[in-house]
Design a protein around this motif. Structure first.
Motif, PDB file in Angstrom:
ATOM      1  N   ARG A  51      56.559  37.772  38.381  1.00 50.89           N
ATOM      2  CA  ARG A  51      56.455  38.406  38.624  1.00 50.89           C
ATOM      3  C   ARG A  51      55.239  38.968  37.770  1.00 50.89           C
ATOM      4  O   ARG A  51      54.020  39.560  38.686  1.00 50.89           O
ATOM      5  CB  ARG A  51      56.998  39.891  37.287  1.00 50.89           C
ATOM      6  CG  ARG A  51      58.632  39.907  37.787  1.00 50.89           C
ATOM      7  CD  ARG A  51      59.040  41.253  37.678  1.00 50.89           C
ATOM      8  NE  ARG A  51      59.538  41.238  36.476  1.00 50.89           N
ATOM      9  CZ  ARG A  51      60.629  40.577  35.755  1.00 50.89           C
ATOM     10  NH1 ARG A  51      61.828  39.963  36.642  1.00 50.89           N
ATOM     11  NH2 ARG A  51      60.927  40.281  34.495  1.00 50.89           N
ATOM     12  N   ASN A  52      54.955  38.361  36.420  1.00 47.73           N
ATOM     13  CA  ASN A  52      53.296  38.404  36.200  1.00 47.73           C
ATOM     14  C   ASN A  52      52.964  37.922  37.006  1.00 47.73           C
ATOM     15  O   ASN A  52      51.255  38.554  36.877  1.00 47.73           O
ATOM     16  CB  ASN A  52      53.448  37.688  34.891  1.00 47.73           C
ATOM     17  CG  ASN A  52      54.228  37.939  34.129  1.00 47.73           C
ATOM     18  OD1 ASN A  52      54.031  39.394  34.130  1.00 47.73           O
ATOM     19  ND2 ASN A  52      54.420  37.661  32.591  1.00 47.73           N
ATOM     20  N   ALA A  53      52.998  36.699  37.838  1.00 46.43           N
ATOM     21  CA  ALA A  53      51.721  36.193  38.467  1.00 46.43           C
ATOM     22  C   ALA A  53      51.559  37.119  40.164  1.00 46.43           C
ATOM     23  O   ALA A  53      50.124  36.951  40.480  1.00 46.43           O
ATOM     24  CB  ALA A  53      53.051  34.717  38.920  1.00 46.43           C
ATOM     25  N   LYS A  54      52.316  37.265  40.450  1.00 50.51           N
ATOM     26  CA  LYS A  54      52.012  38.670  41.711  1.00 50.51           C
ATOM     27  C   LYS A  54      51.017  40.223  40.827  1.00 50.51           C
ATOM     28  O   LYS A  54      50.695  40.136  42.011  1.00 50.51           O
ATOM     29  CB  LYS A  54      54.118  39.071  41.827  1.00 50.51           C
ATOM     30  CG  LYS A  54      53.566  40.115  42.884  1.00 50.51           C
ATOM     31  CD  LYS A  54      55.142  40.415  43.564  1.00 50.51           C
ATOM     32  CE  LYS A  54      55.064  41.099  44.486  1.00 50.51           C
ATOM     33  NZ  LYS A  54      55.996  41.635  45.424  1.00 50.51           N
ATOM     34  N   ALA A  55      51.317  40.189  39.685  1.00 45.43           N
ATOM     35  CA  ALA A  55      50.799  40.953  39.643  1.00 45.43           C
ATOM     36  C   ALA A  55      49.397  40.762  39.058  1.00 45.43           C
ATOM     37  O   ALA A  55      48.734  41.335  39.636  1.00 45.43           O
ATOM     38  CB  ALA A  55      51.278  41.636  38.289  1.00 45.43           C
ATOM     39  N   ASN A  56      48.884  39.208  38.664  1.00 52.27           N
ATOM     40  CA  ASN A  56      47.400  38.989  38.672  1.00 52.27           C
ATOM     41  C   ASN A  56      46.860  38.254  39.861  1.00 52.27           C
ATOM     42  O   ASN A  56      46.101  37.442  39.457  1.00 52.27           O
ATOM     43  CB  ASN A  56      47.078  38.221  37.316  1.00 52.27           C
ATOM     44  CG  ASN A  56      48.354  38.806  36.478  1.00 52.27           C
ATOM     45  OD1 ASN A  56      47.442  39.841  36.051  1.00 52.27           O
ATOM     46  ND2 ASN A  56      48.900  38.849  35.473  1.00 52.27           N
TER      47      ASN A  56
END
Length: 434
Positions: A51-56
């Motif tokens: 999720r964090n990677a997708k957001a960034n």
């Protein structure tokens, strides 16, 4: 009838698959000494990273690599949790709530809105809350075990302070205002005396609040008179030696002069500076009584106890010093009647610092909760102190400490992991229903 049988069979299949999936997620994936890591924990951590990677907009390695990294993190976390249990380290609900409220405040978000932000990220707030509790426990374990491994000598601090000073001297720049009260190339004593008298009057006007720019335009003989005497930003090594020697150690808005040269009398104003850390801090001296809740003493009882102390002090039935000596759980200050000494409020935990900021001299505040327990505080006094040198030493100490703490933390974690029994069980493909 046939349709009913099919429906029952289909329902049973769905139920079996659901149970199989639940068993798969809740199976033990890794044994870590006396603890275990569940498959669900690994899955949750991997999902969070995704999720964090997708957001960034970040690319990620394969799921297998992510799983390996997730297991490594959970192993070290699990070992630290076990260490915390052995040491009796716990984080109470009030401490946890206070920390989360602080996180929300630092982000300028009301706590209810903060809850919604967490939920919008796909994380139930209770799960987030327990993750913060684990993180706080981990921090306490690291501090307790690693801090004693860090040793800093006075010589290390002194060497780094010198280096900071050298770097500061190279970077130091001043934005100077300049007024020149000139005299002829070959001045008589009368010319010099007249110029000196005028310069003294100009300086007096400036000290009384007159506008520097206006006076420079009106009276300066300098080349920048029409710009209000603005010399712009100048490196200390690029300005005239006469100016550099005069303004060293001067603070913003300082007026310097009159300084005599072959051209006349100069008056300088330090309009601004950069590359130098000049620190003025408000220090406070306060007394406090600390009551720590326990199995025997509840949170409410601890607070009520301090409320009663406050009433006794205000009524003149007891002094703050007497009650602190008898009841405070802070041994360092209790023997001094609760007095903490003159300190920068920034050294205290956020709740304590905030409470101090609300108090006037001789005022006794209401009981409040910090991560250490319940406090009653009396403000003794406030003062402003030039802490530039001390701040340099503190900065040097903190830089060295942070570096050494990080190094020792890595070494401590490696040692703890090497000494632990760790067994990674079947991969997630070898599960019920697969």
């Amino acid at each position: 009838m046939k349709l009913l049988v099919v429906a029952i069979a289909l329902s049973a299949l769905i139920t079996f698959q659901s149970v199989a999936q639940q068993v798969s997620l809740n199976k033990v994936a890794v044994i870590v000494d006396q603890g275990v890591i569940l498959e669900s924990e690994i899955t949750a951590l991997v999902d969070q990273v995704k999720r964090n990677a997708k957001a960034n907009n970040q690319d990620l390695p394969s799921d297998r690599a992510l799983r390996t990294q997730a297991i490594e993190k959970l192993v070290t976390d699990n070992l630290q949790t076990q260490m915390a249990q052995k040491m009796g380290i716990q984080i109470s609900d009030p401490q946890l709530d206070q920390t989360i409220a602080g996180i929300a405040a630092n982000n300028n978000i009301p706590i209810e809105q903060f809850r919604q932000v967490i939920a919008n990220d796909g994380v139930p707030f209770e799960v987030y809350r327990e993750d913060i509790r684990k993180e706080l426990i981990t921090q306490e374990v690291r501090r307790a075990n690693v801090r004693r491994r860090v040793y800093i000598t006075p010589q290390e601090i002194e060497n780094l302070v010198k280096l900071i000073d050298e770097q500061g001297a190279e970077q130091a720049e001043y934005n100077l205002g300049h007024i020149l009260i000139g005299f002829p190339p070959q001045p008589s004593d009368e010319d010099i005396e007249k110029a000196k008298s005028t310069a003294d009057k100009v300086l007096e006007l400036l000290n009384n609040g007159s506008d520097f720019t206006r006076i420079a335009i009106a009276s300066s003989s300098g080349s920048k008179a029409l710009e209000g005497g603005d010399l712009g930003w100048m490196n200390i090594n690029s300005m005239p030696t006469l100016f550099a020697e005069a303004i060293q150690d001067k603070e913003k808005d300082a007026l310097v002069g009159p300084i005599r040269s072959g051209a006349g009398f100069h008056i300088l104003k330090v309009k601004d500076l950069r590359g130098i850390e000049v620190v003025k801090v408000e220090e406070v001296n306060a007394r406090h009584i600390l009551i720590k809740p326990s199995v025997i003493l509840s949170e409410d009882k601890a607070k009520q106890k301090l409320e009663e102390f406050r009433k006794q002090i205000i009524a003149g039935e007891a002094t703050f010093e007497e009650l602190a000596k008898e009841h405070s759980a802070d041994p360092g200050s209790a023997i001094k009647g609760g007095e903490l000494g003159w300190n920068d409020p920034g050294i205290y935990v956020p709740a304590f610092k905030e409470a101090l900021a609300q108090l006037e001299t001789d005022e006794i505040g209401q009981p409040f909760r910090s991560s250490h327990g319940w406090h009653l505080v009396k403000m003794i006094g406030k003062r402003v102190d030039d802490a530039t040198d001390k701040r340099k030493e503190d900065k040097a100490y903190q830089l060295i400490f942070n570096r050494k703490f990080a190094e020792e933390t890595d070494a401590w974690l490696r040692e703890m992991r090497d000494a632990a029994y760790i067994e990674v069980l079947d991969s997630p493909t070898d599960t019920v229903g697969s």
